[in-house]
Design a protein around this motif. Structure first.
Motif, mmCIF file in Angstrom:
data_model
loop_
_atom_site.group_PDB
_atom_site.id
_atom_site.type_symbol
_atom_site.label_atom_id
_atom_site.label_comp_id
_atom_site.label_asym_id
_atom_site.label_seq_id
_atom_site.Cartn_x
_atom_site.Cartn_y
_atom_site.Cartn_z
ATOM 1 N N ILE A 41 59.522 33.120 37.983
ATOM 2 C CA ILE A 41 60.652 32.186 37.889
ATOM 3 C C ILE A 41 60.155 30.745 37.981
ATOM 4 C CG2 ILE A 41 62.741 31.354 39.045
ATOM 5 C CD1 ILE A 41 63.258 33.884 37.561
ATOM 6 N N ASP A 42 59.224 30.492 38.899
ATOM 7 C CA ASP A 42 58.655 29.141 39.036
ATOM 8 C C ASP A 42 58.086 28.644 37.710
ATOM 9 O OD1 ASP A 42 59.173 28.409 41.649
ATOM 10 O OD2 ASP A 42 57.362 29.337 42.451
ATOM 11 N N LYS A 86 66.176 26.985 41.171
ATOM 12 C CA LYS A 86 65.618 28.315 41.434
ATOM 13 C C LYS A 86 66.527 29.124 42.351
ATOM 14 C CE LYS A 86 61.469 30.544 43.309
ATOM 15 N NZ LYS A 86 60.144 30.303 43.931
#
Length: 299
Positions: A41-42, A86
């Motif tokens: 995801i980062d 996020k």
């Protein structure tokens, strides 16, 4: 058994190709044990940020002469906004009302850049007052990081997740990341996703077929926007009122300078006028139109 073994070997070969493609594009690997869903995801958010800030053009506008450590402050704002993005992506629930979730997230991202935008404006103004020869034409003290940047960051993050998630489904890959991607690929949500707005998408719908949409935007914006800040500046050629001008920043405000009002008006008229086929999601429609323009640019 031999057929099954051959099929598995073939899938392994394809898997290595997919893994290479994903790593070379996003710096992620969906190979078992290689990266956690958190790391994936980062990387997808970071890739989307690069798109949202036009591959560094955003930072090029922060001149060193403005001083005040503005690039570092922009990065601090980015890091704070990234945490928010996020967190919201991971906690997104398919029962949420997507548009409300989306609008709140864009507003929160803009909020993280508020202090930076103010310091950039003040530093730029101070520099120009002391150096008249460098003075630029400022458009209504517009923020450097705009709602246009925010929408692109959020929408490209979701698109990146959508694309990688789709590949995982095609390859029947089991990864904890898929628990996140499945939420955005679900039939309930994928039809609600927003299209990342950029020059290619705007150019793809700047045509005779969609001129009614642009005329409606032009008409409606007269009530709320000045000529200087208009989303649509001029549709038709001055010497031929039946011929649309060629798409450029002179006819439509660059997406990176859009305000929330610009985005809201465009989205409203887009939804009213552009008919996405029933068997397509907005992102599938966007893929097709974006690639068409990209291919034209090669010629």
């Amino acid at each position: 058994m031999k057929k099954v073994r051959r099929k598995m070997m073939k899938m392994d070969k394809y898997m290595s190709c997919v893994d290479f493609l994903l790593y070379s594009t996003f710096r992620i690997s969906i190979r078992e044990g290689a990266m956690s869903e958190d790391e994936i995801i980062d990387k997808l958010i970071e890739s989307a940020y690069q798109d949202a800030t036009r591959q560094g053009a955003f930072y090029a506008l922060i001149k060193k002469e403005y001083e005040n450590n503005l690039k570092e402050k922009a990065n601090d704002a980015r890091d704070e906004a990234k945490k928010e993005l996020k967190n919201k992506i991971i906690k997104f629930n398919t029962y949420d009302e997507f548009n409300n979730w989306y609008n709140d997230l864009c507003e929160e991202i803009i909020g993280k850049f508020k202090k930076f935008n103010e310091e950039f404006r003040d530093s730029k103004k101070k520099f120009e007052e002391c150096n008249k020869e460098f003075k630029e034409i400022s458009e209504n003290n517009e923020p450097l990081f705009s709602y246009g940047n925010a929408q692109k960051w959020v929408n490209m993050t979701i698109k990146n997740i959508y694309v990688v998630g789709a590949l995982c489904e095609i390859m029947n890959i089991q990864h904890r990341f898929c628990e996140i991607s499945k939420k955005f690929i679900s039939k309930d949500i994928e039809k609600q996703l927003h299209i990342p707005i950029d020059n290619y998408i705007l150019e793809s719908i700047w045509n005779e077929e969609n001129k009614k949409m642009w005329e409606e935007i032009e008409e409606e914006q007269k009530e709320t926007q000045s000529d200087k800040s208009s989303l649509v500046k001029e549709i038709y050629c001055k010497n031929n009122k039946n011929k649309m001008k060629k798409y450029s920043a002179d006819v439509v405000k660059p997406w990176s300078k859009w305000t929330k009002d610009d985005y809201t008006l465009f989205k409203k008229k887009f939804d009213e006028n552009i008919k996405i086929p029933e068997n397509q999601s907005p992102l599938e429609w966007e893929n097709e139109h974006w690639i068409n323009i990209a291919l034209q640019k090669r010629k």
